[in-house]
Design an enzyme around this catalytic site. Structure first.
Site, PDB file in Angstrom:
ATOM      1  N   LYS A  55      -2.713  -7.091   7.073  1.00 47.84           N
ATOM      2  CA  LYS A  55      -2.178  -8.393   6.664  1.00 47.84           C
ATOM      3  C   LYS A  55      -1.443  -9.053   7.829  1.00 47.84           C
ATOM      4  O   LYS A  55      -1.597 -10.248   8.088  1.00 47.84           O
ATOM      5  CB  LYS A  55      -1.241  -8.227   5.453  1.00 47.84           C
ATOM      6  CG  LYS A  55      -2.001  -7.957   4.166  1.00 47.84           C
ATOM      7  CD  LYS A  55      -1.103  -7.522   3.020  1.00 47.84           C
ATOM      8  CE  LYS A  55      -1.964  -7.103   1.825  1.00 47.84           C
ATOM      9  NZ  LYS A  55      -1.211  -6.512   0.725  1.00 47.84           N
ATOM     10  N   GLN A  99       4.955  -5.238  -0.611  1.00 48.34           N
ATOM     11  CA  GLN A  99       3.821  -4.324  -0.785  1.00 48.34           C
ATOM     12  C   GLN A  99       4.130  -3.303  -1.885  1.00 48.34           C
ATOM     13  O   GLN A  99       5.158  -2.637  -1.853  1.00 48.34           O
ATOM     14  CB  GLN A  99       3.521  -3.615   0.552  1.00 48.34           C
ATOM     15  CG  GLN A  99       2.293  -2.739   0.520  1.00 48.34           C
ATOM     16  CD  GLN A  99       0.984  -3.516   0.326  1.00 48.34           C
ATOM     17  OE1 GLN A  99       0.780  -4.576   0.920  1.00 48.34           O
ATOM     18  NE2 GLN A  99       0.110  -3.005  -0.516  1.00 48.34           N
ATOM     19  N   ASP A 122       1.809 -13.720  -3.794  1.00 44.85           N
ATOM     20  CA  ASP A 122       1.033 -12.730  -4.539  1.00 44.85           C
ATOM     21  C   ASP A 122       0.741 -13.212  -5.963  1.00 44.85           C
ATOM     22  O   ASP A 122      -0.056 -12.596  -6.671  1.00 44.85           O
ATOM     23  CB  ASP A 122       1.808 -11.394  -4.608  1.00 44.85           C
ATOM     24  CG  ASP A 122       1.200 -10.351  -3.683  1.00 44.85           C
ATOM     25  OD1 ASP A 122       0.021 -10.494  -3.342  1.00 44.85           O
ATOM     26  OD2 ASP A 122       1.916  -9.396  -3.319  1.00 44.85           O
TER      27      ASP A 122
END
Ligand SMILES: NC(=O)c1ccc[n+]([C@@H]2O[C@H](COP(=O)([O-])OP(=O)(O)OC[C@H]3O[C@@H](n4cnc5c(N)ncnc54)[C@H](OP(=O)(O)O)[C@@H]3O)[C@@H](O)[C@H]2O)c1
Length: 299
Positions: A55, A99, A122
Site C-alpha cells: 500500500k 490495518q 476503508d
C-alpha cells in the site's frame, strides 16, 4: 485456459493507478496540496506487513504522500485512539487506514469508529456503511469496490441476473451485496449456516467467494457461463512449496465459468487501487475543489 476467461485484476489495477496519478497531478497543480494517506500498522503480523508495504509503495507511486505509523504490539487502545484523533485533525492527511487485524486487547470497532467518516478510505465507519446501503454517495470498502469495478467491466447492468455471495463479513460480503443490489442484481448472501451451499452457489450468474477456506468452491458448484470472483487469499503448502490459493478451486472452476479471477493477480491488486481511488475522492472534497464522481475517473 484461454486468456479471454481470465479477469486480469493486475492489469486493470495498473490502468486505474495511471488514471489516479493523472487526476492527482491536476489536483496538486490546482491546489498546491498533496493528498496524504496515513497507514497504521500495529504489531508484526507477517501478512499485514506485506499488505502495508504494498500500500505504501503504491501510494508513493501515484504521487501521494504516505504517512506511516508502525506501532509496537504493546500499544494501548487509548494511545491508538489518540493517534487516530491526531490524524483526523491533521490537514496533511486525507485518508486513514488502520490495518486489520488489531491485537486482541484493542477493540477494532472502537478504533474504526474513531476515524472521521470524511477520511475513512476503508469505508468501514457506520456512517459510510449506512450511506452505501441507502444508495448515497459515500466511501465504499476497497475490496468489494474493486470486485464491482471488475464485474461492471464485464456486464454493466445486472438486471435479471442472480448474484450469490459466499461470506457475510462487514469487510467484504455485506458491502458486496449492497453494490450488487445497486447494479440491479437479485442478491443472495450465504454463510456458514447456509444449507445446501453448492446448490445455492449453482444458481448464481455472478458468484463471489469471500470465505477464507482454500479452494472450497468446486467446479460443480458453478453454473455454466457464470462470472466468478474469488476474494480469498489463503496460504497453503503444496508439493513442498508455500503458495497462495483462493476460495475457489481454480483448475476445477475455470472450465465452467465464463470469466474468473485468478489468485494471486485478481481481486488483491484491485483492492489497493481502490484504496488510492478513495484517497483521491476524499482529497478532492477536503481541498475544497468541486468533488469528482468515481465514474468520471474510471471511464
Ligand atoms: N483480496 C483482498 O484484497 C482481500 C480483502 C479482504 C479479505 N480477503 C480474503 O477473503 C477471505 C474472506 O475474508 P473476510 O474478511 O470476509 O473473512 P471473515 O470475516 O472470516 O468471513 C468469512 C465468511 O465466510 C463464511 N464461512 C466460513 N466458513 C464457511 C463455509 N464452510 N461455508 C460458507 N460460508 C462460510 C463465514 O460465515 P459466518 O458469518 O457464518 O461465520 C463468514 O461470513 C479471506 O481469505 C481473506 O484473506 C481478501
Amino acid at each position: 485456459m484461454s486468456d479471454k476467461k481470465k479477469i486480469d485484476g493486475k492489469a486493470l489495477a495498473s490502468d486505474i493507478r495511471i488514471k489516479i496519478k493523472d487526476f492527482g497531478k491536476k489536483l496538486i497543480h490546482k491546489t498546491s496540496k498533496i493528498p496524504g494517506l496515513a497507514v497504521v500498522l500495529v504489531g508484526e503480523n507477517p501478512a499485514s506487513k506485506v499488505y502495508v508495504r504494498n500500500k505504501i509503495e503504491q501510494t508513493k507511486e501515484v504521487g501521494f504522500n504516505s504517512i506511516e505509523h508502525k506501532l509496537d504490539e504493546s500499544i494501548t487502545e487509548n494511545e491508538l485512539l489518540n493517534l487516530i484523533l491526531k490524524l483526523n485533525n491533521d490537514p496533511k492527511v486525507q485518508g486513514i487506514l488502520v490495518q486489520l487485524p488489531l491485537p486482541d486487547h484493542i477493540n477494532s470497532e472502537k478504533v474504526l469508529d474513531k476515524i472521521t467518516p470524511e477520511k475513512d478510505v476503508d469505508g468501514f465507519h457506520a456512517k459510510n456503511v449506512g450511506g452505501l446501503w441507502s444508495g448515497l454517495n459515500s466511501l465504499v470498502p476497497c475490496t468489494p469496490l474493486g470486485c464491482s469495478i471488475m464485474i461492471k467491466k464485464i456486464e454493466g447492468d445486472l438486471s435479471g441476473k442472480k448474484a450469490v455471495i459466499i461470506g457475510r463479513s462487514n469487510i467484504v460480503g455485506k458491502p458486496m451485496a449492497a453494490l450488487l443490489l445497486g447494479m440491479n442484481a437479485t442478491v443472495t448472501i450465504s454463510h456458514s449456516r447456509t444449507k445446501n451451499l453448492p446448490e445455492v452457489a449453482k444458481e448464481a450468474d455472478i458468484l463471489v467467494a469471500a470465505v477464507g477456506i482454500p479452494e472450497l468452491v468446486k467446479g460443480d458448484w458453478i453454473k455454466k457461463g457464470a462470472i466468478v470472483i474469488d476474494v480469498g487469499i489463503n496460504r497453503i503448502e503444496r508439493n513442498g512449496k508455500n503458495i497462495l490459493v483462493g476460495d475457489v478451486d481454480f483448475e476445477d472452476a475455470k472450465s465452467r465459468a465464463s470469466k474468473i479471477t485468478p489468485v494471486p493477480g485478481g481481486v488483491g491488486p484491485m483492492t489497493i487501487a481502490c484504496l488510492l481511488l478513495n484517497t483521491l475522492l476524499t482529497s478532492y472534497k477536503q481541498f475544497g475543489v468541486e468533488p469528482i464522481e468515481l465514474s468520471s475517473i474510471l471511464q
